[in-house]
Design an enzyme around this catalytic site. Structure first.
Site, PDB file in Angstrom:
ATOM      1  CG  LEU A 170      -1.963  -1.142   1.203  1.00  0.00           C
ATOM      2  CD1 LEU A 170      -2.504  -1.445   2.600  1.00  0.00           C
ATOM      3  CD2 LEU A 170      -3.098  -0.755   0.259  1.00  0.00           C
ATOM      4  N   PRO A 171       0.244   2.422  -0.321  1.00  0.00           N
ATOM      5  CG  PRO A 171      -1.123   3.852  -1.577  1.00  0.00           C
ATOM      6  CD  PRO A 171      -1.154   2.608  -0.753  1.00  0.00           C
ATOM      7  CB  THR A 199       8.356   1.910   1.436  1.00  0.00           C
ATOM      8  OG1 THR A 199       8.836   1.020   0.431  1.00  0.00           O
ATOM      9  CG2 THR A 199       9.528   2.584   2.119  1.00  0.00           C
ATOM     10  CE  LYS A 235      12.054   0.575  -0.493  1.00  0.00           C
ATOM     11  NZ  LYS A 235      12.407   0.204  -1.830  1.00  0.00           N
ATOM     12  CE  LYS A 241       6.037   5.591   1.202  1.00  0.00           C
ATOM     13  NZ  LYS A 241       5.485   4.330   0.753  1.00  0.00           N
TER      14      LYS A 241
HETATM   15  P1  NAD Z   1       0.562   2.266  -6.363  1.00  0.00           P
HETATM   16  O1  NAD Z   1       0.062   3.609  -6.013  1.00  0.00           O
HETATM   17  O2  NAD Z   1       0.773   1.912  -7.786  1.00  0.00           O
HETATM   18  O3  NAD Z   1      -0.430   1.132  -5.746  1.00  0.00           O
HETATM   19  C1  NAD Z   1      -1.074   1.243  -4.530  1.00  0.00           C
HETATM   20  C2  NAD Z   1      -2.408   0.512  -4.631  1.00  0.00           C
HETATM   21  O4  NAD Z   1      -3.041   0.597  -3.355  1.00  0.00           O
HETATM   22  C3  NAD Z   1      -3.369   1.141  -5.644  1.00  0.00           C
HETATM   23  O5  NAD Z   1      -3.908   0.130  -6.474  1.00  0.00           O
HETATM   24  C4  NAD Z   1      -4.455   1.778  -4.785  1.00  0.00           C
HETATM   25  O6  NAD Z   1      -5.744   1.755  -5.389  1.00  0.00           O
HETATM   26  C5  NAD Z   1      -4.410   0.872  -3.561  1.00  0.00           C
HETATM   27  N1  NAD Z   1      -4.948   1.524  -2.366  1.00  0.00           N
HETATM   28  C6  NAD Z   1      -4.772   2.791  -1.936  1.00  0.00           C
HETATM   29  N2  NAD Z   1      -5.415   2.987  -0.770  1.00  0.00           N
HETATM   30  C7  NAD Z   1      -6.006   1.804  -0.460  1.00  0.00           C
HETATM   31  C8  NAD Z   1      -6.812   1.358   0.629  1.00  0.00           C
HETATM   32  N3  NAD Z   1      -7.138   2.175   1.642  1.00  0.00           N
HETATM   33  N4  NAD Z   1      -7.246   0.087   0.619  1.00  0.00           N
HETATM   34  C9  NAD Z   1      -6.926  -0.758  -0.404  1.00  0.00           C
HETATM   35  N5  NAD Z   1      -6.181  -0.392  -1.469  1.00  0.00           N
HETATM   36  C10 NAD Z   1      -5.719   0.867  -1.479  1.00  0.00           C
HETATM   37  O7  NAD Z   1       1.906   2.061  -5.512  1.00  0.00           O
HETATM   38  P2  NAD Z   1       3.117   1.045  -5.804  1.00  0.00           P
HETATM   39  O8  NAD Z   1       4.092   1.673  -6.723  1.00  0.00           O
HETATM   40  O9  NAD Z   1       2.542  -0.295  -6.110  1.00  0.00           O
HETATM   41  O10 NAD Z   1       3.816   1.032  -4.356  1.00  0.00           O
HETATM   42  C11 NAD Z   1       3.249   0.319  -3.267  1.00  0.00           C
HETATM   43  C12 NAD Z   1       4.233   0.346  -2.121  1.00  0.00           C
HETATM   44  O11 NAD Z   1       5.484  -0.233  -2.544  1.00  0.00           O
HETATM   45  C13 NAD Z   1       4.573   1.758  -1.623  1.00  0.00           C
HETATM   46  O12 NAD Z   1       4.689   1.731  -0.229  1.00  0.00           O
HETATM   47  C14 NAD Z   1       5.910   2.058  -2.292  1.00  0.00           C
HETATM   48  O13 NAD Z   1       6.686   2.996  -1.563  1.00  0.00           O
HETATM   49  C15 NAD Z   1       6.539   0.688  -2.313  1.00  0.00           C
HETATM   50  N6  NAD Z   1       7.546   0.473  -3.372  1.00  0.00           N
HETATM   51  C16 NAD Z   1       7.320   0.910  -4.631  1.00  0.00           C
HETATM   52  C17 NAD Z   1       8.295   0.701  -5.610  1.00  0.00           C
HETATM   53  C18 NAD Z   1       8.088   1.170  -7.031  1.00  0.00           C
HETATM   54  O14 NAD Z   1       9.070   1.198  -7.788  1.00  0.00           O
HETATM   55  N7  NAD Z   1       6.869   1.491  -7.440  1.00  0.00           N
HETATM   56  C19 NAD Z   1       9.488   0.034  -5.276  1.00  0.00           C
HETATM   57  C20 NAD Z   1       9.673  -0.438  -3.983  1.00  0.00           C
HETATM   58  C21 NAD Z   1       8.681  -0.204  -3.026  1.00  0.00           C
END
Ligand code: NAD
Length: 298
Positions: free
Chosen positions: A67-68, A98, A173, A248
């Site tokens: 999640l975000p 994260t 991380k 972030k």
């Molecule tokens: P994203 O925004 O693409 O996906 C997040 C998902 O969570 C979305 O589908 C959204 O609809 C859903 N969401 C939001 N609020 C919600 C809720 N209350 N209940 C249920 N679903 C909900 O983000 P991402 O890129 O997939 O990143 C997710 C996590 O992974 C973050 O914490 C990010 O920091 C971490 N991360 C991302 C990357 C990257 O390269 N994108 C790499 C490593 C770690």
């Protein structure tokens, strides 16, 4: 194979869910977006869409959240129809989002009261690693819990590293990503200076990559367009690791440094640089865009 719950089917979670399916797991899933749920459901008959996080936990042996941010993770675990309401003894909860280490510790305290196991397991490797099943999981919590869930983690990645107590996966991380953010700015400054001094960027990159300045940003993710194929800088800085996500992570590093009285001159400065990029409308660009920003032509 386990029945796995996945909450958060975004850029990362979607690929992770698909790799779990590919490796034979059945899934119960939840996301706020009907569109992503519908797409995943139509991809496989082994996907059950749930009404809330509690239902996901009720149906699953292992629950993974992707999640975000801090607030959304806490809410998803702790609210009335949250994960912890559906998690009973024997189930394992894994947060791969994260977040601040304090968030993992808080969820762990609540889970522990109910005799439910919880680990933090944030990932490195980005969207490409999520797609190719090559993520590295940095795990905080009981090593025995990690061992129990290792097969599930390795259905989405290539390595799970035990870092210490709950929250220490997040600590690892945050530290890694602070260094990544700093080294990307350093690489961009160096290449920009070299090009302005008349050096060919390919020659300078070759020199750096066989010299002491070499780092991931210079040899695998070069910020100058057309130095490397298949990296965001060669594709108008689309895809990859967005400036807003780096921002972030630097915010989490800044908070952690304040909490622990750690001095992070360059981490704090990097936070301000990426914040400026984001405030100028480049939050969705890959973080290597900092090179273009320093260059000053756009
Ligand atoms: P994203 O925004 O693409 O996906 C997040 C998902 O969570 C979305 O589908 C959204 O609809 C859903 N969401 C939001 N609020 C919600 C809720 N209350 N209940 C249920 N679903 C909900 O983000 P991402 O890129 O997939 O990143 C997710 C996590 O992974 C973050 O914490 C990010 O920091 C971490 N991360 C991302 C990357 C990257 O390269 N994108 C790499 C490593 C770690």
């Amino acid at each position: 194979m386990s029945h796995v719950g996945v909450i958060g089917i975004g850029n990362m979670g979607n690929h992770m869910a698909r790799n779990l399916l590919k490796n034979g797991h059945e899934l119960s899933v939840y996301d706020l977006s009907e569109t992503v749920l519908h797409k995943l459901k139509s991809h496989s008959s082994k996907v059950t869409v749930c009404k809330n996080p509690r239902e996901v936990a009720e149906q699953s042996e292992v629950v993974l959240t992707m999640l975000p941010n801090n607030d959304i993770v806490l809410d998803t675990y702790l609210r009335d129809d949250g994960v912890l309401k559906g998690a009973t003894k024997g189930k394992i909860l894994v947060d791969s989002s994260t977040t601040a280490p304090s968030v993992s510790k808080k969820v762990f305290e609540h889970a522990n009261k109910n005799n439910v196991e919880f680990i933090d397991a944030p990932v490195s490797g980005g969207v490409i690693g999520a797609e190719n099943q090559t993520l590295t999981f940095m795990v905080g919590g009981a090593e025995s819990t990690m061992k129990r869930v290792e097969k599930v983690l390795l259905s989405m990645g290539k390595r799970a590293v035990h870092c210490g107590d709950v929250g220490s996966g997040q600590a690892a991380k945050i530290c890694n990503n602070m260094l990544l953010a700093i080294s990307m700015i350093g690489t961009s400054e160096c290449l920009n200076l070299g090009i302005k001094l008349g050096l060919n960027p390919k020659t300078l990159t070759d020199i750096i990559n066989t010299s002491t300045g070499r780092c991931w940003s210079s040899d695998s993710y070069n910020p100058v367009p057309n130095m490397l194929p298949n990296v965001p800088s060669s594709n108008d800085y689309k895809g990859g690791f967005s400036t807003d996500l780096v921002l972030k992570d630097l915010g989490l590093a800044q908070d952690a440094a304040t909490d622990t009285h750690s001095t992070i001159f360059l981490g704090a400065l990097s936070h301000q640089i990426y914040s400026t990029l984001s405030n100028n409308g480049f939050g969705n660009k890959d973080f290597a865009y900092v090179y273009q920003f320093l260059k000053g032509n756009k």
